[in-house]
Design a protein around this motif. Sequence first.
Motif, PDB file in Angstrom:
ATOM      1  N   UNK A 212       7.806  64.788  66.436  1.00 13.03           N
ATOM      2  CA  UNK A 212       6.649  65.755  66.581  1.00 13.03           C
ATOM      3  C   UNK A 212       7.070  67.262  66.616  1.00 13.03           C
ATOM      4  N   UNK A 213       6.819  68.042  65.697  1.00 12.38           N
ATOM      5  CA  UNK A 213       7.368  69.266  66.102  1.00 12.38           C
ATOM      6  C   UNK A 213       6.212  70.436  65.438  1.00 12.38           C
ATOM      7  N   UNK A 214       5.707  71.353  66.197  1.00 12.30           N
ATOM      8  CA  UNK A 214       5.739  71.481  67.555  1.00 12.30           C
ATOM      9  C   UNK A 214       5.434  70.241  68.357  1.00 12.30           C
ATOM     10  N   UNK A 215       6.144  69.761  69.222  1.00 13.08           N
ATOM     11  CA  UNK A 215       5.871  68.642  69.978  1.00 13.08           C
ATOM     12  C   UNK A 215       4.741  68.613  70.899  1.00 13.08           C
ATOM     13  N   UNK A 216       4.432  67.422  71.510  1.00 17.21           N
ATOM     14  CA  UNK A 216       3.145  67.124  72.109  1.00 17.21           C
ATOM     15  C   UNK A 216       3.358  68.369  73.557  1.00 17.21           C
ATOM     16  N   UNK A 217       4.190  68.705  73.950  1.00 15.54           N
ATOM     17  CA  UNK A 217       4.467  69.956  74.797  1.00 15.54           C
ATOM     18  C   UNK A 217       4.266  71.382  74.266  1.00 15.54           C
ATOM     19  N   UNK A 218       4.284  71.428  72.925  1.00 19.61           N
ATOM     20  CA  UNK A 218       4.256  72.692  72.368  1.00 19.61           C
ATOM     21  C   UNK A 218       5.621  73.108  71.867  1.00 19.61           C
ATOM     22  N   UNK A 219       6.562  72.354  72.247  1.00 20.79           N
ATOM     23  CA  UNK A 219       8.014  72.892  72.058  1.00 20.79           C
ATOM     24  C   UNK A 219       8.402  72.655  70.583  1.00 20.79           C
ATOM     25  N   UNK A 242       2.405  70.486  63.055  1.00 20.87           N
ATOM     26  CA  UNK A 242       1.270  71.375  63.270  1.00 20.87           C
ATOM     27  C   UNK A 242       0.997  72.158  61.836  1.00 20.87           C
ATOM     28  N   UNK A 243      -0.018  71.813  61.081  1.00 26.85           N
ATOM     29  CA  UNK A 243       0.076  72.707  60.043  1.00 26.85           C
ATOM     30  C   UNK A 243      -0.015  74.306  59.904  1.00 26.85           C
ATOM     31  N   UNK A 256      14.957  68.468  55.157  1.00 23.86           N
ATOM     32  CA  UNK A 256      15.631  67.009  54.761  1.00 23.86           C
ATOM     33  C   UNK A 256      14.529  65.778  55.252  1.00 23.86           C
ATOM     34  N   UNK A 257      13.456  66.161  56.032  1.00 25.03           N
ATOM     35  CA  UNK A 257      12.707  65.203  56.464  1.00 25.03           C
ATOM     36  C   UNK A 257      12.047  64.551  55.353  1.00 25.03           C
ATOM     37  N   UNK A 258      11.977  63.062  55.494  1.00 25.85           N
ATOM     38  CA  UNK A 258      11.477  62.214  54.346  1.00 25.85           C
ATOM     39  C   UNK A 258       9.911  62.180  54.504  1.00 25.85           C
ATOM     40  N   UNK A 259       9.321  62.040  55.646  1.00 30.27           N
ATOM     41  CA  UNK A 259       8.026  61.834  55.489  1.00 30.27           C
ATOM     42  C   UNK A 259       7.243  62.897  56.586  1.00 30.27           C
ATOM     43  N   UNK A 260       6.651  63.688  55.990  1.00 31.17           N
ATOM     44  CA  UNK A 260       5.711  64.603  56.756  1.00 31.17           C
ATOM     45  C   UNK A 260       4.288  64.353  57.032  1.00 31.17           C
ATOM     46  N   UNK A 261       3.890  64.017  58.226  1.00 32.25           N
ATOM     47  CA  UNK A 261       2.558  63.924  58.308  1.00 32.25           C
ATOM     48  C   UNK A 261       1.681  64.827  59.452  1.00 32.25           C
ATOM     49  N   UNK A 262       0.488  64.813  59.677  1.00 28.68           N
ATOM     50  CA  UNK A 262      -0.036  65.756  60.876  1.00 28.68           C
ATOM     51  C   UNK A 262      -1.432  65.559  60.926  1.00 28.68           C
ATOM     52  N   UNK A 263      -2.270  66.203  61.923  1.00 28.28           N
ATOM     53  CA  UNK A 263      -3.609  66.286  62.123  1.00 28.28           C
ATOM     54  C   UNK A 263      -3.752  67.582  61.259  1.00 28.28           C
ATOM     55  N   UNK A 264      -4.667  67.457  60.563  1.00 30.10           N
ATOM     56  CA  UNK A 264      -5.219  68.737  59.744  1.00 30.10           C
ATOM     57  C   UNK A 264      -6.505  69.267  60.193  1.00 30.10           C
ATOM     58  N   UNK A 265      -6.770  68.950  61.608  1.00 29.41           N
ATOM     59  CA  UNK A 265      -8.149  69.485  62.199  1.00 29.41           C
ATOM     60  C   UNK A 265      -8.200  70.951  62.226  1.00 29.41           C
ATOM     61  N   UNK A 266      -7.095  71.458  62.327  1.00 33.07           N
ATOM     62  CA  UNK A 266      -7.001  73.026  62.653  1.00 33.07           C
ATOM     63  C   UNK A 266      -7.399  73.653  61.363  1.00 33.07           C
ATOM     64  N   UNK A 267      -7.148  73.074  60.210  1.00 31.54           N
ATOM     65  CA  UNK A 267      -7.573  73.618  58.815  1.00 31.54           C
ATOM     66  C   UNK A 267      -8.839  73.624  58.424  1.00 31.54           C
TER      67      UNK A 267
END
Lengths: 448, 129
Positions: A212-219, A242-243, A256-267
């Motif tokens: 995850x990037x930014x990861x859970x710690x925000x890094x 994080x979108x 080169x990442x093959x699958x990108x997912x995420x939480x879209x709540x911010x949008x």
Amino acid sequence: MPWSYLPHTEADRKAMLAAIGVANSGELFADIPAELCLHRPLNLPAALAEPDLAKHLAALAGANINVSEYICFLGAGAYDHYIPSVVDHILRRSEFYTAYTPYQPEISQGYLQALWEYQALIAELTGLEVANSSLYDGGTGLAEAAMVAASATGRKEFLVAKTVHPHYRAILSTYARDRGYTLTEIGYQDGVLAAGELQNKLGPTVAAVIVQSPNFFGCIEDLAAGTAAAHAQGALMIAAVDPISLGLLEAPGKLGVDIVVGEGQSLGIPLSFGGPYLGFFATTEKLMRKIPGRIVGQTVDQEGNRGFVLTLQAREQHIRREKATSNICSNEALCALAAAVYLNTMGKEGLPQIASLSLQKAHYAYTQLTGIKGVEPVFGAPFFKEFAVRLPQPVAAVNKQLLAANIIGGLDLGNYYPELTGCTLLCVTESRSRQEIDLLAARLGAIV
Amino acid sequence: MNIPKELKYSRDHEWVKIEGTRATIGITDFAQSQLGDVVFVELPAVGDEVAAGSGLAVIESVKAVSDIYAPLAGKVVETNELLADAPETVNQDAYGTGWIAVLEISDLPQPDALLDSEAYERLVGEGGQ
């Protein structure tokens, strides 16, 4: 009139039951074993008149604190970003608000086009070729991505960074358990994935590396390096992102990442105590036929006019249940629409601005807070809008005092990472003002 | 309806061309015409061991998704990579360039497991079921 909203009268019901030869509706459930039945009414309070019910619900809602009355520095997967008023206006149009699954393109062109635009925006944001029209939330998206990777590679092991949201990892382990997949965690160093450990654990049995990037710690994780390491072993790279951060950071697909997912709540989606949220999912054309959920496609009708349809439905469970990529056919259409309206409203200049404001304000807060005697930085890695600090007192006690000052403090990291007991994860979005950040620093300084 | 005399056929509408220890497999002219325009073929991996009657490949047309079954047991030694970019080849040349895979035969089929062209023609004449 106990059933004022139901169309059938008592006489209607009797006639229908008589027509099929049963005495009462209970008989229709005769195939449920008696020992599984409750044999009593549900233990619920009596019905209320509508005005009383409205008062009751208002009182329940009033018991919650909210981000319009409190200053929120809590993130960890749900974010207090500003929602432009246009989002709600469009969402509440009844054509969108009450629509059902657009299986019949002839009567669903408006919604199909909106979802297709959402997909196009997600594809552009992530730097990938195909996006689906949404899943339940970021955690579900991540688990579904792992299933796709297992199916595409024929392998059964996943390397999962410990810096991935703990809830996402919990969902992933639920999925993996039933399918007999192995999850191996990769530890962290200075707030990011331990690259050496990843290298040691990578091998020909690994289906995917999950970060995850930014990861859970925000890094910020090094997606390019992780991808190169994964690909060298024939594994896929999956990243939850994080979108909002993509307004500043390079699109993961381009790395080169093959699958990108995420939480879209911010949008453009409110916090709502955790849902409904929005899982976005994007991948390469190569993996297109393994994507879970719905995909809207653009095509032409027999007269050559542009039109939109649900496409590639062979992937879905209503075509071949036992062979489907996923058992999820639902999507979060209204939330996807909110995201599409939000992204279109912000535009190419607005999104980087939101990202940049969040980043700068978070770094200002970090500087202010770590300047307080006794408040220590935890990690040295670059971060986006969240960061961890170590407090000289228990996090829960500090949060309680902050709450008394109308401030929602950070997440107690010790609850998820025992080694980080005493550390709090704080989040600063563009919605926080300098005065609010200064107030947090002043209050925290007074507490510790 | 094209049903070459020199080939063997399965009741699932695959054709088999046995040469020594190897068997080339594809779908019949009847099968491709029933499916309609083929848009995607999911090929097995070279090295896969398949049992007779187990799934070998998946074929997707504008109408449906169907499994292609291995008419005999063996190990996949070759797959038709052309189909990745040109799946419509299955419609255009089902018995030639539209082949699906080549198996190294591990078990010769039972004498009555495969049909000759005449028996297959009768099957198709009866509606293919």
